[in-house]
Design a protein around this motif. Structure first.
Motif, PDB file in Angstrom:
ATOM      1  N   PHE A  15      12.351 -11.535  13.713  1.00  0.00           N
ATOM      2  CA  PHE A  15      12.246 -10.073  13.820  1.00  0.00           C
ATOM      3  C   PHE A  15      13.134  -9.568  14.953  1.00  0.00           C
ATOM      4  O   PHE A  15      13.866  -8.588  14.799  1.00  0.00           O
ATOM      5  CB  PHE A  15      10.789  -9.679  14.067  1.00  0.00           C
ATOM      6  CG  PHE A  15      10.560  -8.196  14.194  1.00  0.00           C
ATOM      7  CD1 PHE A  15      10.403  -7.412  13.064  1.00  0.00           C
ATOM      8  CD2 PHE A  15      10.508  -7.582  15.438  1.00  0.00           C
ATOM      9  CE1 PHE A  15      10.184  -6.041  13.174  1.00  0.00           C
ATOM     10  CE2 PHE A  15      10.305  -6.221  15.558  1.00  0.00           C
ATOM     11  CZ  PHE A  15      10.143  -5.443  14.416  1.00  0.00           C
TER      12      PHE A  15
ATOM     13  N   TRP B 196      15.347  -9.809   8.805  1.00  0.00           N
ATOM     14  CA  TRP B 196      14.128  -9.257   8.217  1.00  0.00           C
ATOM     15  C   TRP B 196      13.518 -10.161   7.148  1.00  0.00           C
ATOM     16  O   TRP B 196      12.296 -10.331   7.090  1.00  0.00           O
ATOM     17  CB  TRP B 196      14.401  -7.869   7.626  1.00  0.00           C
ATOM     18  CG  TRP B 196      15.105  -6.922   8.542  1.00  0.00           C
ATOM     19  CD1 TRP B 196      16.228  -6.211   8.284  1.00  0.00           C
ATOM     20  CD2 TRP B 196      14.726  -6.565   9.887  1.00  0.00           C
ATOM     21  NE1 TRP B 196      16.585  -5.438   9.358  1.00  0.00           N
ATOM     22  CE2 TRP B 196      15.675  -5.633  10.358  1.00  0.00           C
ATOM     23  CE3 TRP B 196      13.688  -6.948  10.738  1.00  0.00           C
ATOM     24  CZ2 TRP B 196      15.615  -5.075  11.623  1.00  0.00           C
ATOM     25  CZ3 TRP B 196      13.625  -6.393  12.005  1.00  0.00           C
ATOM     26  CH2 TRP B 196      14.570  -5.479  12.440  1.00  0.00           C
ATOM     27  N   GLU B 197      14.367 -10.724   6.277  1.00  0.00           N
ATOM     28  CA  GLU B 197      13.833 -11.556   5.190  1.00  0.00           C
ATOM     29  C   GLU B 197      13.151 -12.803   5.739  1.00  0.00           C
ATOM     30  O   GLU B 197      12.080 -13.205   5.271  1.00  0.00           O
ATOM     31  CB  GLU B 197      14.948 -11.921   4.209  1.00  0.00           C
ATOM     32  CG  GLU B 197      15.432 -10.736   3.380  1.00  0.00           C
ATOM     33  CD  GLU B 197      16.488 -11.142   2.367  1.00  0.00           C
ATOM     34  OE1 GLU B 197      16.771 -12.358   2.252  1.00  0.00           O
ATOM     35  OE2 GLU B 197      17.035 -10.244   1.691  1.00  0.00           O
TER      36      GLU B 197
ATOM     37  N   GLU C 291       9.915 -11.739   7.298  1.00  0.00           N
ATOM     38  CA  GLU C 291       8.930 -11.431   6.260  1.00  0.00           C
ATOM     39  C   GLU C 291       8.297 -12.707   5.711  1.00  0.00           C
ATOM     40  O   GLU C 291       7.068 -12.803   5.579  1.00  0.00           O
ATOM     41  CB  GLU C 291       9.599 -10.655   5.127  1.00  0.00           C
ATOM     42  CG  GLU C 291       8.636 -10.290   4.003  1.00  0.00           C
ATOM     43  CD  GLU C 291       9.350  -9.670   2.810  1.00  0.00           C
ATOM     44  OE1 GLU C 291       8.651  -9.300   1.844  1.00  0.00           O
ATOM     45  OE2 GLU C 291      10.601  -9.573   2.828  1.00  0.00           O
TER      46      GLU C 291
ATOM     47  N   VAL D  68       7.814  -5.422  10.240  1.00  0.00           N
ATOM     48  CA  VAL D  68       9.016  -5.844   9.503  1.00  0.00           C
ATOM     49  C   VAL D  68       9.340  -4.807   8.426  1.00  0.00           C
ATOM     50  O   VAL D  68      10.486  -4.348   8.300  1.00  0.00           O
ATOM     51  CB  VAL D  68       8.808  -7.243   8.866  1.00  0.00           C
ATOM     52  CG1 VAL D  68       9.976  -7.578   7.937  1.00  0.00           C
ATOM     53  CG2 VAL D  68       8.678  -8.309   9.948  1.00  0.00           C
ATOM     54  N   TYR D  69       8.330  -4.430   7.636  1.00  0.00           N
ATOM     55  CA  TYR D  69       8.563  -3.451   6.568  1.00  0.00           C
ATOM     56  C   TYR D  69       8.944  -2.086   7.146  1.00  0.00           C
ATOM     57  O   TYR D  69       9.766  -1.363   6.560  1.00  0.00           O
ATOM     58  CB  TYR D  69       7.324  -3.332   5.683  1.00  0.00           C
ATOM     59  CG  TYR D  69       7.101  -4.552   4.809  1.00  0.00           C
ATOM     60  CD1 TYR D  69       8.103  -5.017   3.957  1.00  0.00           C
ATOM     61  CD2 TYR D  69       5.900  -5.252   4.847  1.00  0.00           C
ATOM     62  CE1 TYR D  69       7.906  -6.137   3.162  1.00  0.00           C
ATOM     63  CE2 TYR D  69       5.691  -6.379   4.064  1.00  0.00           C
ATOM     64  CZ  TYR D  69       6.699  -6.810   3.220  1.00  0.00           C
ATOM     65  OH  TYR D  69       6.518  -7.919   2.442  1.00  0.00           O
TER      66      TYR D  69
ATOM     67  N   SER E  59      10.682  -1.627   9.868  1.00  0.00           N
ATOM     68  CA  SER E  59      12.087  -1.748  10.280  1.00  0.00           C
ATOM     69  C   SER E  59      13.022  -1.733   9.078  1.00  0.00           C
ATOM     70  O   SER E  59      14.177  -1.329   9.196  1.00  0.00           O
ATOM     71  CB  SER E  59      12.292  -3.037  11.078  1.00  0.00           C
ATOM     72  OG  SER E  59      11.513  -3.022  12.247  1.00  0.00           O
ATOM     73  N   ARG E  60      12.509  -2.183   7.918  1.00  0.00           N
ATOM     74  CA  ARG E  60      13.325  -2.171   6.694  1.00  0.00           C
ATOM     75  C   ARG E  60      13.175  -0.856   5.935  1.00  0.00           C
ATOM     76  O   ARG E  60      13.667  -0.720   4.817  1.00  0.00           O
ATOM     77  CB  ARG E  60      12.895  -3.335   5.787  1.00  0.00           C
ATOM     78  CG  ARG E  60      13.237  -4.696   6.360  1.00  0.00           C
ATOM     79  CD  ARG E  60      12.633  -5.817   5.551  1.00  0.00           C
ATOM     80  NE  ARG E  60      13.199  -5.917   4.208  1.00  0.00           N
ATOM     81  CZ  ARG E  60      12.891  -6.866   3.331  1.00  0.00           C
ATOM     82  NH1 ARG E  60      12.001  -7.798   3.664  1.00  0.00           N
ATOM     83  NH2 ARG E  60      13.445  -6.896   2.150  1.00  0.00           N
TER      84      ARG E  60
END
Length: 865
Positions: A602, A607-608, A611, A642-643, A645-646
């Motif tokens: 993170f 990101w992936e 996640e 995380v989500y 930030s995405r």
């Protein structure tokens, strides 16, 4: 006598009619509450009925029921035991007869069952009462259905609830109380005093089972009803007292004090007994003790003691308890002589294990070892009989102080036995060193054991090393890392001297030493310790042992501290690979490693990867701990980030709200994890256009951060900035400016001479708002302040500097200051070309902005370029 005289004048064929008339007269007297005269009627008529009807006639059951009913009603007199036993006999026979003739739902049968339950309750036959009272309620339900509410039902349910509570059946008790509450509310409304009384019972039950938050709610409802009826009633005072007890258990001492003082005021005004007032005074003393205001605690305990002695005499058990409380306060004040007098007075009234223990421990502090031993040994015998060798800290403390006594007598073998017994008990207690006091006692126990071992075996003995290692562990748990390191270094020296450099005990000590060095901020030294521990562990236990995985994990922690995130990731993955071989990487330790990997990914914007790591951590933790565990909530929170930030707001909302639901039930209301969650949810709701929810979340974050850290704190400033941004998006410009200004005011205190990036962001947003509002002066000042802040933070050649220059140029064009706008965009273009080259969209945007300025400036030739 009157009845007997009249009976002699009546023929045999009219005798039954005469008896029925007397029984009817008895019923009238009973309804008029002339119980003794009614009882005479029923007893006289029953003799005639028995002679005429035999033993199984319904009229006899009615007579026996009425006799038992009256005896139960008048059972508060001094001869109540005899009356209750007679009532039990009469009602039992009445029940037998009625069951012969009547169906199970008949109202007469129900009345006898109800009365029998009450008699058994008063006689203390809890089990029997729990048979009869519910049977009476079931009879009513069969006949009338639950919708038919009667006060008798409510009273029976109340008694059933009290019986269940007495017998420890708390769930059933709560169910009965709640049913009673429903009926009373149907019949009396929501604010009747009896509703308050029942809420009070429910509050006490919930407090007894440890559901303190719900208990508080019930007490507060009860208090509101009592105060509405009469704010100065004893019911109000009693509820305030119970709230005080509850707040004391919650360690909310200020609230407890307010409640106790309110109760005390009412009792004094109503002239309550000195015993009742003394109980409140004593609890106020306990509250001040919890607040560490020992001088005030002493005053209230002394006042309570004086009242109790006046009311009860100087040898009552309640007086003993008060003497003991006063002694504990004197000890905290360092006045051992007064503490000794208080404890001695308590023991002279009642020789309980608690009072003997306190007196013995006081005598140890006064170096009166002989008398200390007598008290402690007696307390130990009583405690051992009471709880065996269970995990009881009082038992451990008795053993520890006996160890001190034996040490002073130079009986080191006996001393060691006591210290080892104390340690064994303490180590069985969960969180045995959680509080400062418990930790100090544990370390004192270890120090005593170490001294005894050194006298018996010397300081190079393995037993000494093992105790020293244990001491290091406990210092480590309390973050006393310097003391932990000292203990581990000395342990290591002994183990190496005894076993050489390659023994597992050496590896274990090196591992713990490395953990403490990491915690102390010396990761390079920690890595050297872990490397040596790893070499020994691999050689002794093999490459795939879990101890190897644990060491890899700690090396990863060291590299994180050194900001070597690639190396940290590598070692975390090594740890996971070893765990995969041993456990399939589906244990809680693997989940913790996945969580840490997620945080590294993170931080690096991967990101992936983040996640995947957090999802796996959530999955494993949920399997082992269930959905409502705080560790599951922690991983869900980070997955939500995380989500966020995405920009996947829907998923971010799902995981952040799921995390919040769990931690709200697990953590105190003022905890930074809650505030962090509210802060993040504020941003998500803002991105979804949920302005009201966003503002609510930011306000909650500000409230909690302020409660924990105070107003002038960076987290408070960040939440105010987030709220300001949300309000700006909703065009609530003045409110947004207010939040931004408050944020900057806090930032000036927190950040010092070098501003935080957030300060620049806030000033830039303020510039845009002022520009939109047509306030050119403040817009220019805000943009200039943002530019200064960004240059201080990032230097002159940074994308953020270029962005604010671009905003400044747009503002100057808007207000017609083309020359200043041209100057800003020219600098922006130069920066974009240097940072990104000619073919980047950001450079193109700057070219376009410059062209717009030149066009507006009527420089068409340059604008076309």
């Amino acid at each position: 006598t009157k009845f007997q005289e009249k009976k002699g004048q009546i023929s045999d064929k009219d005798l039954l009619g005469y008896a029925e008339n007397i029984m009817f007269y008895g019923s009238v007297l009973m309804n008029l509450e002339k119980f003794n005269q009614a009882l005479e009627c029923f007893r006289f008529s029953n003799v005639i009925f028995q002679a005429k009807y035999g033993s199984d006639h319904l009229t006899i059951s009615e007579n026996l029921h009425s006799t038992g009913f009256i005896l139960e009603k008048i059972s508060d007199s001094p001869n109540s035991q005899h009356q209750l036993e007679e009532a039990l006999e009469q009602l039992t026979e009445a029940l037998r007869i009625r069951k012969l003739h009547l169906v199970g739902s008949h109202p007469d049968l129900e009345e006898t069952l109800l009365c029998l339950g009450k008699v058994h309750h008063k006689l203390g036959n809890v089990g029997a009462a729990l048979n009869f009272l519910p049977e009476a309620i079931r009879a009513r339900d069969v006949r009338l259905g639950r919708k038919h509410a009667r006060m008798d039902d409510a009273d029976a349910l109340l008694q059933v609830g009290q019986l269940h509570q007495q017998s420890g059946q708390f769930r059933q008790a709560l169910h009965s109380f709640e049913e009673c509450l429903d009926i009373r509310r149907q019949l009396l409304g929501g604010n009747h005093p009896s509703i308050g009384e029942l809420l009070f019972y429910i509050g006490n039950l919930l407090r007894e089972v440890g559901n303190l938050d719900l208990a508080q709610m019930k007490f507060e409802e009860s208090l509101a009803i009592a105060e509405q009826a009469d704010p100065d009633s004893l019911e109000t005072a009693d509820t305030l007292f119970s709230l005080g007890v509850l707040h004391t258990e919650q360690k909310q001492f200020s609230l407890a004090l307010d409640a106790y003082l309110g109760s005390l005021h009412i009792h004094k005004a109503r002239g309550s007994t000195k015993t009742a007032i003394a109980e409140i005074l004593n609890n106020i003393g306990i509250t001040y003790f919890g607040m560490k205001e020992f001088d005030r605690a002493q005053i209230y305990h002394a006042e309570a003691l004086e009242s109790l002695i006046q009311e009860l005499g100087d040898d009552h058990v309640d007086v003993a308890f008060c003497w003991h409380s006063l002694g504990v306060v004197h000890q905290e004040l360092g006045d051992q002589a007064e503490a000794f007098k208080s404890f001695q007075n308590a023991v002279s009234i009642e020789r309980t294990e608690l009072y003997l223990q306190s007196l013995g421990m006081c005598l140890v502090k006064m170096n009166d070892n002989e008398n200390a031993y007598v008290c402690l040994d007696e307390a130990l015998c009583m405690k051992t009989l009471d709880c065996g060798n269970d995990a009881d800290d009082d038992l451990a403390e008795i053993q520890r102080h006996l160890g001190i006594v034996w040490m002073r007598k130079k009986r080191f073998d006996e001393s060691l036995k006591c210290f080892e017994a104390a340690l064994k008990i303490k180590l069985q207690i969960p969180d045995c060193s959680e509080s400062e006091k418990d930790h100090r006692h544990l370390i004192n126990c270890l120090d005593g054991a170490l001294e005894a071992v050194s006298e018996v075996f010397g300081t190079q003995h393995l037993k000494y090393a093992r105790l020293l290692h244990q001491k290091g562990n406990f210092h480590g748990t309390k973050k006393e890392h310097t003391l932990a390191i000292e203990a581990y270094v000395e342990t290591l020296r002994i183990y190496k001297g005894e076993h050489g450099d390659s023994h597992l005990s050496v590896a274990n000590t090196l591992f713990n030493l490395g953990v403490s060095l990491n915690a102390k901020g010396s990761p390079e030294k920690a890595i050297r310790c872990f490397a040596k521990a790893l070499r020994i562990t691999k050689a002794r236990l093999g490459e795939d042992h879990l101890d190897v995985a644990d060491t890899y994990e700690q090396v990863a922690e060291s590299n994180k501290l050194l900001l070597k995130y690639n190396d940290a990731t590598s070692y975390y993955e090594k740890a996971l690979n070893v765990r995969k071989q041993a456990t399939g990487a589906s244990d809680l330790k693997s989940a913790a490693i996945m969580h840490e990997l997620g945080k590294i990914h993170f931080q690096g914007g991967l990101w992936e990867n983040a996640e995947r790591a957090f999802k796996e951590s959530v999955r494993i933790r949920t399997v082992h701990l269930g959905q409502d565990d705080h560790l599951v909530a922690e991983s869900m929170y980070h997955l939500g980030l995380v989500y966020k930030s995405r920009s996947d707001s829907a998923k971010a909302l799902k995981y952040l709200e799921g995390s919040l639901r769990t931690i709200k039930s697990k953590l105190p209301s003022a905890d930074t994890q809650l505030a962090d969650n509210f802060h993040s949810l504020g941003g998500v709701h803002s991105s979804l256009g949920n302005i009201g929810k966003s503002v609510f979340c930011y306000d909650k974050a500000v409230q909690i951060y302020t409660e924990v850290h105070g107003k002038r704190n960076g987290n408070v400033a960040s939440s105010l900035a987030g709220k300001g941004e949300t309000l700006r998006s909703d065009e609530q410009f003045q409110e947004a400016l207010s939040c931004f200004s408050e944020c900057l005011d806090i930032r000036k205190t927190v950040d010092g001479p070098t501003p935080a990036e957030e300060s620049g962001n806030v000033m830039s947003q303020m510039g845009e708002i002022y520009s939109q509002l047509g306030d050119s002066t403040n817009a220019s000042l805000s943009f200039a302040s943002a530019l200064t802040a960004y240059r201080l933070i990032f230097g002159t050649k940074h994308q953020t500097v270029a962005d604010v220059l671009q905003k400044m140029s747009a503002h100057f064009v808007k207000v017609g200051e083309f020359e200043r706008g041209y100057s800003c965009v020219k600098e922006t273009l130069s920066l974009q070309q240097e940072l990104f080259g000619e073919d980047d969209t950001r450079t193109a945007d700057s070219h376009y902005c410059m062209g717009t300025i030149l066009y507006e400036w009527n420089n068409y030739a340059e604008a076309s370029k």
